[in-house]
Structure formats: structure tokens, C-alpha cells
Design an enzyme around this catalytic site. Structure first.
Site, PDB file in Angstrom:
ATOM      1  N   CYS A   2      47.742  46.234  47.702  1.00  0.00           N
ATOM      2  CA  CYS A   2      48.964  46.939  48.084  1.00  0.00           C
ATOM      3  C   CYS A   2      50.150  45.994  48.186  1.00  0.00           C
ATOM      4  O   CYS A   2      50.027  44.886  48.701  1.00  0.00           O
ATOM      5  CB  CYS A   2      48.792  47.617  49.426  1.00  0.00           C
ATOM      6  SG  CYS A   2      47.396  48.722  49.485  1.00  0.00           S
ATOM      7  N   ARG A  27      50.077  42.561  41.709  1.00  0.00           N
ATOM      8  CA  ARG A  27      49.053  42.498  42.746  1.00  0.00           C
ATOM      9  C   ARG A  27      47.920  43.490  42.490  1.00  0.00           C
ATOM     10  O   ARG A  27      46.851  43.369  43.085  1.00  0.00           O
ATOM     11  CB  ARG A  27      49.679  42.782  44.117  1.00  0.00           C
ATOM     12  CG  ARG A  27      50.704  41.751  44.532  1.00  0.00           C
ATOM     13  CD  ARG A  27      51.472  42.213  45.727  1.00  0.00           C
ATOM     14  NE  ARG A  27      50.674  42.255  46.929  1.00  0.00           N
ATOM     15  CZ  ARG A  27      50.450  41.214  47.727  1.00  0.00           C
ATOM     16  NH1 ARG A  27      50.974  40.043  47.423  1.00  0.00           N
ATOM     17  NH2 ARG A  27      49.720  41.332  48.803  1.00  0.00           N
ATOM     18  N   HIS A 508      15.347  31.471  31.191  1.00  0.00           N
ATOM     19  CA  HIS A 508      14.637  32.234  32.220  1.00  0.00           C
ATOM     20  C   HIS A 508      15.169  33.654  32.343  1.00  0.00           C
ATOM     21  O   HIS A 508      15.057  34.252  33.409  1.00  0.00           O
ATOM     22  CB  HIS A 508      14.734  31.501  33.557  1.00  0.00           C
ATOM     23  CG  HIS A 508      14.161  30.126  33.489  1.00  0.00           C
ATOM     24  ND1 HIS A 508      12.808  29.890  33.455  1.00  0.00           N
ATOM     25  CD2 HIS A 508      14.757  28.908  33.372  1.00  0.00           C
ATOM     26  CE1 HIS A 508      12.594  28.588  33.356  1.00  0.00           C
ATOM     27  NE2 HIS A 508      13.767  27.964  33.297  1.00  0.00           N
TER      28      HIS A 508
END
Ligand code: G6P
Length: 612
Positions: A2, A27, A508
Site C-alpha cells: 500500500c 510498491r 537429488h
């Protein structure tokens, strides 16, 4: 996450707020809104989607007003929608609020309010807090400021709140705990925002509001108080940031601009600190605390995301050069388990934004246990920079693209200088090796520049592999964290599933994924692991995987195993991560663009993660 903007003063508030919200788009958000004081009432406009969508619904509206608040919302409580977007109006319509953060005990407060007959128009915790404030204000017939103060003593969680009152044409009340708030001081006007970018062209004088502080902001008055109603003298600081730093400067995207800025941002990071000719590193944060650092029984690195990857590189380098045991922790894990931290332990906090909620709380916890906190932070004046005992800024400048690039290389450069300085003081490095690494570090900006000159080669590789469903990134030693970072970058901005793995560990599990369709990126520059990683390439080749290798200029063997290769100037293996990550940033960028992703603002991601 926000973003918040507020304005009170003689200008028209709406254009200031809209421009500010656009500056905060980086953001990450999914809806936006604005509340404007007009003729003793508050006009509210909100829209799911981008700020541009909000602007569209505003066309033709009378938005003249000198007081307003605006918000970009990154959904936490309730889906992204028009009705959950902020600002919210209180039940009576008198007050409007925007909020960044999470009110953790909102459900309990909501129950109490529902019993009193309150209805809620959204699913948000913010509307609960707002009506709680209104309820207190009405019951006590007190000022809004007083009501907010009482309410905040009851809530748990994180917040940065801006509140306006339809009966007050000039005041914004703000409060902060855990989520950032900076106030810009103009002449007869004030600006409020999550960071300084929304008002950089109006003023460079700022006050960073601290946790548990309340600000009462009028055009020509700023009063700061604590929750105990005691006045606090605002500490006014001068910003060292120019408008050009937050604009695209001719590049298609902020991310590309930031990738290409790296020769200069790394140079800025080294400048004034690294003096290769004199064989010196000057870092006051290190020198002033050298005893603590050289005597540290261990170092714990705390970070999230890309910064955590920088921490992994630092672990290898610090253990190699300083012979101090290092642990690297995800902040979100560290803060909730019961970690063993002793007085004397050194914590290195790495953060671009300096506001990541998990990192911040993890540091508070370590600080309570007596650890010494050293911040490696990019955003000057940010919360993490301020709670650290000492630190070193990365000086990469504002980073707007959600995917971190120049901040990462800045972090690596700072961490490398720190390791060298500590090793020299601790006598765990020979004079020759120290000088050689200083010289190598000084050469990095030029080498990064040389890599960027070949960016179109990466663009061609991106074209070939843009439709892949999965990617594997493999590296060993110092290149292993770079493999993790390469995979993270690709995931973030192309939405292709990618895994980073230690090249040998690949046997693996991930080797099961290898077929003729799987691109496997090897970070295989010349280092002490080179022969080993060449064997790993053979293993992939034998299974028909498609190999893209990052190799050292002059290596004639590795290209024969690779479908595509990209060369890096020769560099010492401790320095190589700063160089090797550059083609991986470019690869992610070009693939993201070719796939039509909004690379600066990829879906669901936030630049500054201010909620846990
Ligand atoms: C978010 C950003 C990442 C960043 C991470 C940590 O996820 O999108 O780019 O690496 O947060 O942030 P920090 O600001 O603490 O480095």
C-alpha cells in the site's frame, strides 16, 4: 505494498495526490482511491485496477480541493475491488481514512461494533478501525486526535494511517507503527507519503515519523506527539534525492534503466570507501565498531527475497575471508521461532527498502537479546537504517522496478568491502590477497559496463527460450546464490516456473525434470569449482537438457557443451557474483517483456513488503 499520499496547503490537492500515487505504483497494488475535502463534506472516489483507471472515473468531476488523501491498496483483508479500495468513510460519513498495514485484532473490534449496530460496507480491517475511532469520538465527545489515540492503544498490528474530518478543512491526522510515513515540509503546505518520491519536486525538507507517533498536520503547522499525548520536536532532515532518479530517463522500463545504471551505482557505492591505490577501505560504521565485529563469535544475516540471496553470498565470503561463522536467516522464520541470540552476536540486516516488516521485527527481537545490529540498507532514513546500531548504505539510489537489480549488486559490493575490512583488521587475510581483491573490486564497474554492452546477445537467448514452461538455474560455491537469484528474477517478471539449485544437489531431485525442453542455466565462470560444474553440465547434456551457460571470456571448453553461452570478463571468484548476476537480470527482463508482462509491476508482487 500500500502507498499513501496526503496534501494540505494552497495547491489543488487532487493533481498532487494522483501524481504521488503514480510515483508509488512501484510498491505494488491492485486498487486505488482518493478522498477530497469539499464544502464541509468528503468526496470519495475509488477504483479497482491502476491509478489510470481511477483517473478515468474522475473525468468531468469537480475535484477542486486543498486537502486530500490518496491510497494504492495491496489487498490483505478482502479481495481487490472498488468497495475494498481505500479511502473508507466512517458510518456517519464524517471521517475518511487510508491505512497501510494490518490490524490484527480487527475481528474482535468488529464484533463489538456490530453488536452496537454498525454496518460495514467493505471487508477491510481499515473500515473497522475507522468506525472504532468514530465510535470513541462520539461516546467521549472528544477530538478526532484524542479518539485516534485511544483507539490505537487497543489495536495490535501494523499501521500507517491518514485521517481527515469533514468538519476540518485543513488538518490531516497521521499515525504510524511499523509502516513507513514521511512528511514533506513546504512553505505553508505539507505533504505526507509512504516515501519521499511523491513530493520530491516540491520540497527536500522531510520528517520521518517514528513508530507510536501521531502527527497533526495543517498547512503551516506540524505537531508531532507520542501516544501519551506528549509533544515531540520534529527532526527535520534534508533529502539527497533528485527527480531524475525516480524517472525512466528514456528507458522502456525502470527495471532496464536500473540494470543499466549498475556501473554507476556500484561506482557510487565504492566511491569514497574503496581506495585501491592506497590499499584502503574506509567505512566509518565498521571502523567505529571494529572490536565488536572482529570479536563476534558469529554473524547472523537477516533478510528477505533478493536481499537474502545477497546474504548467502556474504556468508561464503565472510567465512572465507574473516573466519567468523555466519548463519543466514529468512527474517520471517527467525522472528517466529525461538532463535539463540547472545549479546556479542552481530546481526547484519540487509534490505533495499529498509521497511520490510519481517526484517524489521526480526531485528527488534535480536536487539532485545543484546545483539549488535549492522544495517546494509539502500533507502536512506528508512526504519531498518534507523533501528540499526551502525550500518553502510548501498547508495544505489531509488529502485522502482519491483524486481531488485541494482540494489542487489550494491549490497554485494558493500558486503564485500565489509568482509575485506574486517579480515584485514582481524588479520585473517594476507596482504597480497587483500590488495588483489581491492584491485578486482575497483574494476567491477568497468566490467559490468562491458557485460551490458553485449545485452543484445542475451536478448537473442531470451527470444529462443521465451516459451519455456520451466527453467533450472545451477551454480556451485559463490555462484550458487546467484543461481537462486537468477531463478527468482525470472519467476518474478516472466511468470515462468524456475528453480535455483546447487549444481551437484540437482542430482537429488531436479534432474528428474530434465528433458529436451528444459532450459538449464549454468553459472559456470572460471573458479575453483569449474571442473565440477563442467561435470554437472555433462550430466544435463547426457539427458538432452538445453544448456545456457554463463562463462568466463577465453573458456573454449564450456561452449562445446552449451546450446548458448554468454561470456563475462575474467574475475576472482569472490567478486564474480556481482558480474554473473547481470546477464541473469537481463535474461529475466527480456523474457518478461517478450511475454508481455508488466515487468516493473508484476502481478501480486510488492516492492516494499510492509505486512508480514
Ligand atoms: C520484496 C521485493 C524484493 C525484495 C524483498 C525484500 O519481495 O519485491 O525485490 O528483495 O521484498 O525487500 P528488502 O526491501 O527488505 O530488500
Amino acid at each position: 505494498m500500500c502507498g499513501i499520499v496526503g496534501y494540505t496547503g494552497p495547491r489543488q490537492a487532487y493533481p498532487v495526490i494522483i501524481k504521488g500515487l503514480k510515483r508509488l505504483e512501484y510498491r505494488g497494488y491492485d486498487s486505488s482511491g482518493v478522498a477530497l475535502w469539499r464544502n464541509h463534506k468528503i468526496d470519495l472516489y475509488k477504483k479497482k485496477g491502476k491509478v489510470a483507471d481511477l483517473e478515468e472515473i474522475m473525468i468531468g468531476k469537480d475535484v477542486s480541493s486543498n486537502l486530500g488523501i490518496g491510497h494504492t491498496r495491496w489487498a490483505t483483508h478482502g479481495e481487490p475491488s472498488d468497495r475494498n479500495a481505500h479511502p473508507h468513510l466512517s458510518a456517519s460519513g464524517r471521517f475518511a481514512m487510508i491505512h497501510n498495514g494490518i490490524i490484527e485484532n480487527y475481528a474482535q473490534i468488529k464484533n463489538e461494533l456490530v453488536k452496537k449496530g454498525y454496518n460495514f460496507l467493505s471487508d477491510t480491517d481499515t473500515e473497522v478501525l475507522l468506525n472504532f475511532v468514530e465510535d470513541i469520538q462520539k461516546n467521549n465527545n472528544c477530538s478526532l486526535e484524542e479518539a485516534l489515540r485511544i483507539a490505537l492503544k487497543r489495536v495490535s498490528g501494523a499501521y500507517c494511517i491518514l485521517l481527515i474530518d469533514s468538519e476540518d478543512p485543513e488538518t490531516i491526522i497521521a499515525a504510524r507503527k511499523g509502516s513507513p510515513l514521511v512528511i514533506g515540509i513546504g512553505k505553508g503546505e505539507h505533504f505526507l507519503a509512504s516515501d519521499a518520491s511523491p513530493f520530491i519536486e516540491y520540497t527536500k525538507e522531510v520528517v520521518y515519523v517514528n513508530d507510536y507517533e501521531l502527527a497533526i498536520v495543517k498547512p503551516d503547522e506540524l505537531i508531532l506527539k507520542n501516544l501519551g499525548n506528549e509533544k515531540i520536536t520534529p527532526y527535520v532532515q534534508k533529502l539527497d534525492m533528485e527527480l531524475a532518479a525516480i524517472e525512466k530517463g528514456g528507458y522502456d522500463h525502470f527495471m532496464l534503466k536500473e540494470i543499466f545504471e549498475q556501473p554507476s551505482t556500484i561506482y557510487d557505492c565504492l566511491r569514497g570507501r574503496l581506495d585501491a591505490a592506497a590499499g584502503m577501505i574506509r567505512m566509518s560504521g565498521i571502523s567505529e565498531n571494529i572490536d565488536k565485529l572482529i570479536n563476534a563469535p558469529r554473524i547472523i544475516i537477516i533478510a528477505c527475497g533478493t536481499s537474502w540471496h545477497a546474504g548467502l553470498v556474504a556468508e561464503y565470503i565472510i567465512e572465507e575471508l574473516c573466519r567468523i561463522p555466519v548463519e543466514v536467516e529468512y527474517a520471517s522464520e527467525f522472528r517466529y521461532r525461538n532463535p539463540i541470540v547472545h549479546p556479542g552476536d552481530v546481526i547484519i540486516a540487509i534490505s533495499q527498502s529498509g521497511e520490510t516488516a519481517d526484517t524489521l521485527v526480526a531485528l527488534e527481537k535480536a536487539k532485545e537479546n543484546g545483539a549488535f545490529i549492522f544495517g546494509v540498507v539502500n533507502a536512506v532514513g528508512s526504519s531498518i537504517a534507523r533501528i540499526s546500531h551502525a550500518g553502510a548504505y548501498t547508495h544505489a539510489g531509488p529502485e522502482i522496478g519491483v524486481a531488485s537489480t541494482k540494489a542487489f549488486t550494491g549490497q554485494l559490493a558493500v558486503l564485500m568491502m565489509m568482509a575485506l575490512k574486517i579480515a584485514q583488521e582481524k588479520n585473517t587475510i594476507s596482504k597480497e590477497r587483500y590488495q588483489m581483491l581491492l584491485n578486482e573490486l575497483a574494476d567491477v564497474p568497468e566490467k559490468v559496463d562491458a557485460i551490458l554492452k553485449n545485452a543484445t546477445l542475451i536478448k537473442d537467448i531470451a527470444e529462443t527460450y521465451k516459451d519455456a514452461k520451466d527453467f533450472l538455474f545451477l551454480g556451485r560455491g559463490y555462484s550458487f546464490p546467484v543461481a537462486l537469484e537468477g531463478a527468482l528474477k525470472l519467476k518474478e517478471i516472466s511468470y515462468i516456473h524456475a528453480e535455483g539449485y546447487p549444481a551437484a544437489e540437482m542430482k537429488h531431485g531436479p534432474i528428474a525434470l530434465v528433458d529436451a525442453k528444459l532450459p538449464v542455466v549454468f553459472i559456470a565462470t572460471s573458479d575453483s569449482y569449474h571442473e565440477k560444474i563442467v561435470s554437472n553440465m555433462q550430466e544435463i547434456k547426457a539427458r538432452k537438457g538445453r544448456i545456457i551457460s554463463i562463462i568466463t571470456d577465453g573458456d573454449s571448453v564450456t561452449p562445446t557443451l552449451s546450446n548458448h553461452h554468454f561470456t563475462i570478463p575474467p574475475a576472482n571468484e569472490l567478486i564474480a557474483p556481482i558480474l554473473n548476476v547481470i546477464p541473469l537480470q537481463l535474461l529475466a527482463y527480456y523474457i518478461g517483456v517478450l511475454r508481455g508482462v508488466d515487468v516493473d509491476k508484476p502481478r501480486n508482487l510488492a516492492k516494499s513488503v510492509t505486512v508480514e
